[in-house]
Design a protein around this motif. Structure first.
Motif, PDB file in Angstrom:
ATOM      1  N   THR A 243      -7.934   9.489   9.027  1.00 59.16           N
ATOM      2  CA  THR A 243      -7.039  10.774   9.251  1.00 59.16           C
ATOM      3  C   THR A 243      -5.831  10.163   9.182  1.00 59.16           C
ATOM      4  O   THR A 243      -4.671  10.926   9.358  1.00 59.16           O
ATOM      5  N   HIS A 244      -5.432   9.018   9.039  1.00 61.18           N
ATOM      6  CA  HIS A 244      -4.095   8.417   9.064  1.00 61.18           C
ATOM      7  C   HIS A 244      -3.394   8.543   7.611  1.00 61.18           C
ATOM      8  O   HIS A 244      -4.015   8.324   6.439  1.00 61.18           O
ATOM      9  N   ILE A 245      -2.100   9.355   7.682  1.00 63.91           N
ATOM     10  CA  ILE A 245      -1.399   9.809   6.614  1.00 63.91           C
ATOM     11  C   ILE A 245      -0.553   8.729   6.187  1.00 63.91           C
ATOM     12  O   ILE A 245       0.315   8.285   7.171  1.00 63.91           O
ATOM     13  N   LEU A 246      -0.784   8.212   4.934  1.00 62.88           N
ATOM     14  CA  LEU A 246       0.095   7.195   4.333  1.00 62.88           C
ATOM     15  C   LEU A 246       1.423   7.794   3.871  1.00 62.88           C
ATOM     16  O   LEU A 246       2.424   7.073   3.945  1.00 62.88           O
ATOM     17  N   TYR A 247       1.398   9.024   3.184  1.00 64.01           N
ATOM     18  CA  TYR A 247       2.512   9.579   2.469  1.00 64.01           C
ATOM     19  C   TYR A 247       2.365  11.098   2.406  1.00 64.01           C
ATOM     20  O   TYR A 247       1.374  11.430   2.293  1.00 64.01           O
ATOM     21  N   THR A 248       3.396  11.860   2.514  1.00 65.01           N
ATOM     22  CA  THR A 248       3.256  13.383   2.444  1.00 65.01           C
ATOM     23  C   THR A 248       4.584  13.616   1.386  1.00 65.01           C
ATOM     24  O   THR A 248       5.452  13.392   1.808  1.00 65.01           O
ATOM     25  N   ASP A 249       3.909  14.074   0.397  1.00 68.30           N
ATOM     26  CA  ASP A 249       5.138  14.687  -0.745  1.00 68.30           C
ATOM     27  C   ASP A 249       5.086  16.082  -0.580  1.00 68.30           C
ATOM     28  O   ASP A 249       4.061  16.863  -0.775  1.00 68.30           O
TER      29      ASP A 249
ATOM     30  N   LYS B  40       0.651  -1.254  -0.069  1.00 69.01           N
ATOM     31  CA  LYS B  40      -0.057  -0.133  -0.060  1.00 69.01           C
ATOM     32  C   LYS B  40       0.981   1.355  -0.083  1.00 69.01           C
ATOM     33  O   LYS B  40       0.590   2.035  -0.758  1.00 69.01           O
ATOM     34  N   LYS B  41       1.951   1.149   0.918  1.00 73.85           N
ATOM     35  CA  LYS B  41       2.811   2.435   0.847  1.00 73.85           C
ATOM     36  C   LYS B  41       3.641   2.449  -0.355  1.00 73.85           C
ATOM     37  O   LYS B  41       3.650   3.672  -1.042  1.00 73.85           O
ATOM     38  N   ASN B  42       4.091   1.542  -1.160  1.00 74.22           N
ATOM     39  CA  ASN B  42       4.842   1.652  -2.399  1.00 74.22           C
ATOM     40  C   ASN B  42       3.680   2.261  -3.459  1.00 74.22           C
ATOM     41  O   ASN B  42       4.052   2.945  -4.173  1.00 74.22           O
ATOM     42  N   ASP B  43       2.677   1.674  -3.506  1.00 75.20           N
ATOM     43  CA  ASP B  43       1.660   2.063  -4.408  1.00 75.20           C
ATOM     44  C   ASP B  43       1.124   3.630  -4.023  1.00 75.20           C
ATOM     45  O   ASP B  43       1.252   4.368  -5.226  1.00 75.20           O
ATOM     46  N   VAL B  44       1.104   3.932  -2.941  1.00 79.51           N
ATOM     47  CA  VAL B  44       0.885   5.517  -2.814  1.00 79.51           C
ATOM     48  C   VAL B  44       2.088   6.535  -3.302  1.00 79.51           C
ATOM     49  O   VAL B  44       1.804   7.458  -3.849  1.00 79.51           O
ATOM     50  N   VAL B  45       3.265   5.849  -2.946  1.00 85.34           N
ATOM     51  CA  VAL B  45       4.609   6.670  -3.358  1.00 85.34           C
ATOM     52  C   VAL B  45       4.635   6.753  -4.878  1.00 85.34           C
ATOM     53  O   VAL B  45       4.965   7.751  -5.345  1.00 85.34           O
ATOM     54  N   ASP B  46       4.116   5.803  -5.517  1.00 80.07           N
ATOM     55  CA  ASP B  46       4.278   5.688  -7.016  1.00 80.07           C
ATOM     56  C   ASP B  46       3.376   6.601  -7.506  1.00 80.07           C
ATOM     57  O   ASP B  46       3.619   7.385  -8.454  1.00 80.07           O
ATOM     58  N   TYR B  47       2.223   6.689  -7.043  1.00 81.85           N
ATOM     59  CA  TYR B  47       0.925   7.692  -7.478  1.00 81.85           C
ATOM     60  C   TYR B  47       1.572   9.107  -7.272  1.00 81.85           C
ATOM     61  O   TYR B  47       1.369   9.965  -7.873  1.00 81.85           O
TER      62      TYR B  47
END
Length: 149
Positions: A134-140, A46-53
């Motif tokens: 409200t759980h943050i998966l990734y911040t860009d 899930k984390k890798n998926d959101v980083v790719d997006y």
């Protein structure tokens, strides 16, 4: 005198019961270990998926920015209103439909914030949260320069 040769082959009932008892103690530990490994794998996926997006999203934003003429005027205008970054009056990120499964269910929520910090410089923070939480998966976060100013 005749010798009786008794060769015992096999397990006794006590040995079998002991083996089954040991297996009953070990198997739940093995099953819990497999479940935790699968959950960790799902979390990393899930984390890798959101980083790719997020990376694809950043590239899309920057490619649209490069073609802009100026901020707030010109043929192609860029502006920031309430933290939403717009290009010709349309949001650069379609938050409603951009991040969803092929079956239509939304996977995460996107919270973009843009700030024009200087002449031609735009700072951004984009938070990717699990949908409905409200759980943050990734911040860009970062900044980019608009060359056609």
């Amino acid at each position: 005198m005749r010798r009786i040769n008794k060769c015992k082959k096999g397990f006794t009932l006590v040995e079998l019961m002991l083996a089954i008892a040991i297996m009953m103690l070990v198997m739940p530990c093995v099953i819990l270990l497999l479940i935790s490994i699968a959950e960790a794998n799902r979390s990393v996926f899930k984390k890798n998926d959101v980083v790719d997006y997020a990376y694809a999203n950043r590239l899309a934003i920057e490619s649209r920015i490069i073609n802009a003429q100026s901020i707030g005027s010109g043929d192609h205008s860029i502006s920031v209103s309430n933290g939403i970054f717009t290009y010709d009056g349309n949001p650069l990120i379609d938050v409603e439909t951009y991040f969803s499964h092929p079956n239509g269910t939304q996977t995460w929520d996107v919270n973009p914030r843009f700030i024009i910090s200087g002449v031609g410089v735009v700072d951004y923070i984009i938070e990717y949260r699990e949908h409905g939480t409200t759980h943050i998966l990734y911040t860009d976060e970062g900044s980019f320069y608009i060359p056609h100013m």
